[in-house]
Scaffold this motif. Structure first.
Motif, PDB file in Angstrom:
ATOM      1  N   ALA A  50      -3.223  -4.813 -11.740  1.00  0.00           N
ATOM      2  CA  ALA A  50      -4.304  -3.884 -12.086  1.00  0.00           C
ATOM      3  C   ALA A  50      -5.007  -4.293 -13.373  1.00  0.00           C
ATOM      4  CB  ALA A  50      -3.748  -2.469 -12.224  1.00  0.00           C
ATOM      5  N   SER A  51      -4.290  -4.971 -14.253  1.00  0.00           N
ATOM      6  CA  SER A  51      -4.893  -5.372 -15.531  1.00  0.00           C
ATOM      7  C   SER A  51      -5.866  -6.535 -15.378  1.00  0.00           C
ATOM      8  CB  SER A  51      -3.791  -5.750 -16.533  1.00  0.00           C
ATOM      9  OG  SER A  51      -3.147  -6.953 -16.140  1.00  0.00           O
ATOM     10  N   VAL A  52      -5.808  -7.242 -14.242  1.00  0.00           N
ATOM     11  CA  VAL A  52      -6.682  -8.409 -14.075  1.00  0.00           C
ATOM     12  C   VAL A  52      -7.697  -8.252 -12.942  1.00  0.00           C
ATOM     13  CG1 VAL A  52      -4.982  -9.988 -15.038  1.00  0.00           C
ATOM     14  CG2 VAL A  52      -5.003  -9.591 -12.575  1.00  0.00           C
ATOM     15  N   ASN A  53      -7.530  -7.249 -12.058  1.00  0.00           N
ATOM     16  CA  ASN A  53      -8.466  -7.139 -10.937  1.00  0.00           C
ATOM     17  C   ASN A  53      -9.528  -6.059 -11.127  1.00  0.00           C
ATOM     18  OD1 ASN A  53      -7.155  -4.721 -10.438  1.00  0.00           O
ATOM     19  ND2 ASN A  53      -6.355  -5.289  -8.420  1.00  0.00           N
ATOM     20  N   GLY A  54      -9.577  -5.478 -12.342  1.00  0.00           N
ATOM     21  CA  GLY A  54     -10.621  -4.494 -12.641  1.00  0.00           C
ATOM     22  C   GLY A  54     -10.259  -3.067 -12.340  1.00  0.00           C
ATOM     23  N   THR A  88      -7.623  -1.516 -13.514  1.00  0.00           N
ATOM     24  CA  THR A  88      -7.086  -1.057 -14.808  1.00  0.00           C
ATOM     25  C   THR A  88      -6.144   0.139 -14.675  1.00  0.00           C
ATOM     26  OG1 THR A  88      -9.088   0.262 -15.268  1.00  0.00           O
ATOM     27  CG2 THR A  88      -9.056  -1.994 -16.060  1.00  0.00           C
ATOM     28  N   PHE A  89      -6.380   1.173 -15.491  1.00  0.00           N
ATOM     29  CA  PHE A  89      -5.421   2.264 -15.617  1.00  0.00           C
ATOM     30  C   PHE A  89      -5.164   2.984 -14.291  1.00  0.00           C
ATOM     31  CE2 PHE A  89      -4.704   6.832 -16.470  1.00  0.00           C
ATOM     32  CZ  PHE A  89      -3.447   6.731 -17.042  1.00  0.00           C
ATOM     33  N   LEU A  90      -6.231   3.362 -13.602  1.00  0.00           N
ATOM     34  CA  LEU A  90      -6.083   4.093 -12.343  1.00  0.00           C
ATOM     35  C   LEU A  90      -5.378   3.234 -11.305  1.00  0.00           C
ATOM     36  CD1 LEU A  90      -6.607   6.655 -10.755  1.00  0.00           C
ATOM     37  CD2 LEU A  90      -8.891   5.790 -10.202  1.00  0.00           C
ATOM     38  N   GLY A  91      -5.709   1.954 -11.270  1.00  0.00           N
ATOM     39  CA  GLY A  91      -5.043   1.048 -10.344  1.00  0.00           C
ATOM     40  C   GLY A  91      -3.561   0.926 -10.629  1.00  0.00           C
ATOM     41  N   ALA A  92      -3.191   0.892 -11.922  1.00  0.00           N
ATOM     42  CA  ALA A  92      -1.777   0.811 -12.297  1.00  0.00           C
ATOM     43  C   ALA A  92      -1.031   2.066 -11.873  1.00  0.00           C
ATOM     44  CB  ALA A  92      -1.657   0.604 -13.808  1.00  0.00           C
ATOM     45  N   VAL A  93      -1.659   3.222 -12.038  1.00  0.00           N
ATOM     46  CA  VAL A  93      -1.027   4.488 -11.638  1.00  0.00           C
ATOM     47  C   VAL A  93      -0.796   4.512 -10.126  1.00  0.00           C
ATOM     48  CG1 VAL A  93      -1.390   6.978 -11.444  1.00  0.00           C
ATOM     49  CG2 VAL A  93      -1.902   5.813 -13.586  1.00  0.00           C
ATOM     50  N   ILE A  94      -1.819   4.150  -9.348  1.00  0.00           N
ATOM     51  CA  ILE A  94      -1.691   4.161  -7.882  1.00  0.00           C
ATOM     52  C   ILE A  94      -0.645   3.153  -7.428  1.00  0.00           C
ATOM     53  CG2 ILE A  94      -2.906   3.715  -5.715  1.00  0.00           C
ATOM     54  CD1 ILE A  94      -5.468   4.710  -7.096  1.00  0.00           C
ATOM     55  N   SER A  95      -0.674   1.961  -8.015  1.00  0.00           N
ATOM     56  CA  SER A  95       0.312   0.938  -7.661  1.00  0.00           C
ATOM     57  C   SER A  95       1.724   1.385  -8.013  1.00  0.00           C
ATOM     58  CB  SER A  95      -0.009  -0.375  -8.395  1.00  0.00           C
ATOM     59  OG  SER A  95      -1.233  -0.917  -7.961  1.00  0.00           O
ATOM     60  N   GLY A  96       1.874   2.070  -9.135  1.00  0.00           N
ATOM     61  CA  GLY A  96       3.186   2.561  -9.540  1.00  0.00           C
ATOM     62  C   GLY A  96       3.742   3.560  -8.547  1.00  0.00           C
ATOM     63  N   PHE A  97       2.910   4.508  -8.129  1.00  0.00           N
ATOM     64  CA  PHE A  97       3.366   5.492  -7.141  1.00  0.00           C
ATOM     65  C   PHE A  97       3.680   4.821  -5.805  1.00  0.00           C
ATOM     66  CE2 PHE A  97       1.554   8.807  -9.923  1.00  0.00           C
ATOM     67  CZ  PHE A  97       2.579   9.737  -9.838  1.00  0.00           C
ATOM     68  N   VAL A 112      -6.074  -3.855  -1.188  1.00  0.00           N
ATOM     69  CA  VAL A 112      -6.373  -2.470  -0.809  1.00  0.00           C
ATOM     70  C   VAL A 112      -6.779  -1.629  -2.012  1.00  0.00           C
ATOM     71  CG1 VAL A 112      -5.474  -0.376   0.281  1.00  0.00           C
ATOM     72  CG2 VAL A 112      -4.749  -2.631   1.118  1.00  0.00           C
ATOM     73  N   ILE A 113      -5.967  -1.654  -3.063  1.00  0.00           N
ATOM     74  CA  ILE A 113      -6.224  -0.809  -4.241  1.00  0.00           C
ATOM     75  C   ILE A 113      -7.315  -1.397  -5.124  1.00  0.00           C
ATOM     76  CG2 ILE A 113      -5.204   0.149  -6.352  1.00  0.00           C
ATOM     77  CD1 ILE A 113      -2.517   0.219  -4.877  1.00  0.00           C
ATOM     78  N   GLY A 114      -7.288  -2.700  -5.323  1.00  0.00           N
ATOM     79  CA  GLY A 114      -8.129  -3.350  -6.325  1.00  0.00           C
ATOM     80  C   GLY A 114      -9.617  -3.082  -6.218  1.00  0.00           C
ATOM     81  N   ILE A 115     -10.217  -3.395  -5.074  1.00  0.00           N
ATOM     82  CA  ILE A 115     -11.682  -3.338  -4.955  1.00  0.00           C
ATOM     83  C   ILE A 115     -12.236  -1.921  -5.090  1.00  0.00           C
ATOM     84  CG2 ILE A 115     -13.626  -3.762  -3.407  1.00  0.00           C
ATOM     85  CD1 ILE A 115     -12.098  -6.200  -2.357  1.00  0.00           C
ATOM     86  N   PRO A 116     -11.758  -0.944  -4.295  1.00  0.00           N
ATOM     87  CA  PRO A 116     -12.331   0.401  -4.433  1.00  0.00           C
ATOM     88  C   PRO A 116     -12.062   1.052  -5.788  1.00  0.00           C
ATOM     89  CG  PRO A 116     -10.443   0.439  -2.946  1.00  0.00           C
ATOM     90  CD  PRO A 116     -10.753  -0.993  -3.200  1.00  0.00           C
ATOM     91  N   VAL A 117     -10.844   0.854  -6.313  1.00  0.00           N
ATOM     92  CA  VAL A 117     -10.526   1.474  -7.606  1.00  0.00           C
ATOM     93  C   VAL A 117     -11.313   0.803  -8.722  1.00  0.00           C
ATOM     94  CG1 VAL A 117      -8.702   1.963  -9.279  1.00  0.00           C
ATOM     95  CG2 VAL A 117      -8.256   2.236  -6.835  1.00  0.00           C
ATOM     96  N   ALA A 118     -11.482  -0.512  -8.658  1.00  0.00           N
ATOM     97  CA  ALA A 118     -12.296  -1.214  -9.654  1.00  0.00           C
ATOM     98  C   ALA A 118     -13.732  -0.694  -9.629  1.00  0.00           C
ATOM     99  CB  ALA A 118     -12.280  -2.717  -9.387  1.00  0.00           C
ATOM    100  N   PHE A 119     -14.239  -0.407  -8.437  1.00  0.00           N
ATOM    101  CA  PHE A 119     -15.584   0.156  -8.309  1.00  0.00           C
ATOM    102  C   PHE A 119     -15.664   1.518  -8.989  1.00  0.00           C
ATOM    103  CE2 PHE A 119     -18.518   2.968  -6.000  1.00  0.00           C
ATOM    104  CZ  PHE A 119     -19.705   2.294  -6.200  1.00  0.00           C
ATOM    105  N   VAL A 120     -14.649   2.364  -8.762  1.00  0.00           N
ATOM    106  CA  VAL A 120     -14.614   3.690  -9.387  1.00  0.00           C
ATOM    107  C   VAL A 120     -14.563   3.569 -10.905  1.00  0.00           C
ATOM    108  CG1 VAL A 120     -13.243   5.789  -9.685  1.00  0.00           C
ATOM    109  CG2 VAL A 120     -13.567   4.825  -7.401  1.00  0.00           C
ATOM    110  N   MET A 121     -13.700   2.672 -11.415  1.00  0.00           N
ATOM    111  CA  MET A 121     -13.561   2.517 -12.863  1.00  0.00           C
ATOM    112  C   MET A 121     -14.839   1.961 -13.488  1.00  0.00           C
ATOM    113  SD  MET A 121     -10.640   3.781 -13.502  1.00  0.00           S
ATOM    114  CE  MET A 121     -10.436   3.330 -15.226  1.00  0.00           C
ATOM    115  N   ASN A 122     -15.471   1.010 -12.816  1.00  0.00           N
ATOM    116  CA  ASN A 122     -16.730   0.461 -13.334  1.00  0.00           C
ATOM    117  C   ASN A 122     -17.836   1.510 -13.320  1.00  0.00           C
ATOM    118  OD1 ASN A 122     -15.636  -2.084 -13.787  1.00  0.00           O
ATOM    119  ND2 ASN A 122     -16.156  -2.820 -11.743  1.00  0.00           N
TER     120      ASN A 122
END
Length: 355
Positions: A95-99, A101-110, A152-162
């Motif tokens: 999550a720290s490298v695919n954009g 970030t924080f939300l991606g790390a939370v989703i990946s953790g769960f 799965v997580i990276g692209i849509p969540v990166a879009f939301v964070m951006n």
């Protein structure tokens, strides 16, 4: 209701583990910036660089750089136990490298936590249990979480964070004042609970996305969290007859706690009289956040309360920062005193006897 509470327990466990990395990293970055100015952010490819550059990099890459890995790993561990820690950390690292970030790390953790939790329920022949637990479970869970984090997580969540970052950057004038007022109020409404954490890491995300650049929303969050204990400290000092002896003693400690951004200093007051204390503090924190936005006061660090003021470059427009603290504290204290009633003498005697 129980499932929802469980979700927040897992989330807060990851966030609490993450805080020391964010605090230490942010302050070290500010110190490096203070020593070497903007040059601290450009680290040479060869050689050690200047002292300021090294301090900045320790804070940026080696402390704050671990924040997503930590939050993903410990959310996963909270959900699925120690076997989920590896997969959660890998998801947070991705999550720290695919954009995302924080939300991606939370989703990946769960995802990692629940994946491992269900993998551990698979019935395995006795002879294969050791191989499964030591080899197959960590390899499969890490691979699956990694692939899902990437594809799965990276692209849509990166879009939301951006998109969130773009909205944040576009907010000027009245919109920014409203946003900072809301963030300030969020820091005061649930006794340092999940709402406060959401607001706090919203500010942190802005700092992480733009290291070294003062962030107004982060300043609003910091000051908003300082106001509840400071407001009750002031109120209990001005009119002692509205507070018990225990609250008056708590008020003395609340001065230091508030100045240090330890919002829990308000708990002794809010637990006893939540209907009056919490609204007063929330309004005071909202006003403080609005003052921060009005004076365009930003911070490059994510914690420290009033003690970040002496750090060069940590606070943009220190006067606005101080004014926000003072005005918010006075508003919270004034409203609390207007709302609270004098404590009857017999009630004070009863409390003393019970103690």
């Amino acid at each position: 209701m129980e499932e929802k509470q469980s979700f927040f327990d897992h989330l807060l466990d990851g966030l609490n583990k993450m805080i020391p990395f964010v605090v230490a990293g942010g302050i070290l970055m500010a110190l490096g910036f203070a020593v070497s100015g903007a040059g601290a952010m450009s680290y040479p490819e060869e050689g050690l660089g200047t002292f300021g550059q090294v301090i900045y990099q320790i804070g940026n890459k080696h402390a704050m750089g671990l924040m997503f890995l930590i939050v993903g790993g410990f959310i996963a561990q909270s959900v699925g136990g120690s076997n989920a820690l590896l997969a959660g950390m890998v998801g947070g690292s991705i999550a720290s490298v695919n954009g995302s970030t924080f939300l991606g790390a939370v989703i990946s953790g769960f995802f990692a936590g629940y994946l491992v939790k269900y993998m551990e329920k698979v019935v395995i022949p006795k002879s294969l249990e050791t191989v499964y637990n030591i080899l197959l479970l960590p390899v499969i869970s890490t691979a699956v979480v990694g692939l899902v984090s990437y594809y799965v997580i990276g692209i849509p969540v990166a879009f939301v964070m951006n998109s969130l970052t773009s909205v944040l950057e576009s907010m000027q004038g009245g919109n920014l004042i409203l946003l900072c007022a809301i963030l300030g109020a969020m820091m005061a409404v649930d006794l340092a609970g999940p709402i406060l954490r959401v607001a706090y890491f919203f500010g942190v995300a802005a700092v992480v996305a733009n290291p070294g650049v003062p962030q107004v929303v982060m300043a609003a969050v910091i000051v908003g969290g300082m106001i509840p204990p400071l407001g009750m400290a002031l109120a209990s000092t001005i009119q002692k007859k509205k507070f018990t002896q225990e609250e008056q003693e708590a008020g003395k400690a609340a001065w230091i706690l508030g100045l240090s951004l330890i919002s829990e200093g308000v708990i002794p007051f809010a637990i006893r009289d939540p209907k009056r204390v919490i609204p007063a503090c929330a309004i005071g924190s909202a006003v403080a956040g609005a003052v921060i936005a009005y004076f365009n006061t930003g911070t490059t660090v994510v914690h420290g309360g009033i003690f970040i003021l002496p750090i060069p470059g940590a606070v943009q427009n220190p006067l606005g920062y101080v004014l926000a603290v003072v005005i918010g504290t006075v508003v919270a204290a004034g409203l609390a005193l207007l709302l609270k009633r004098d404590i009857p003498t017999e009630a004070i005697e009863k409390i003393t006897e019970e103690a």
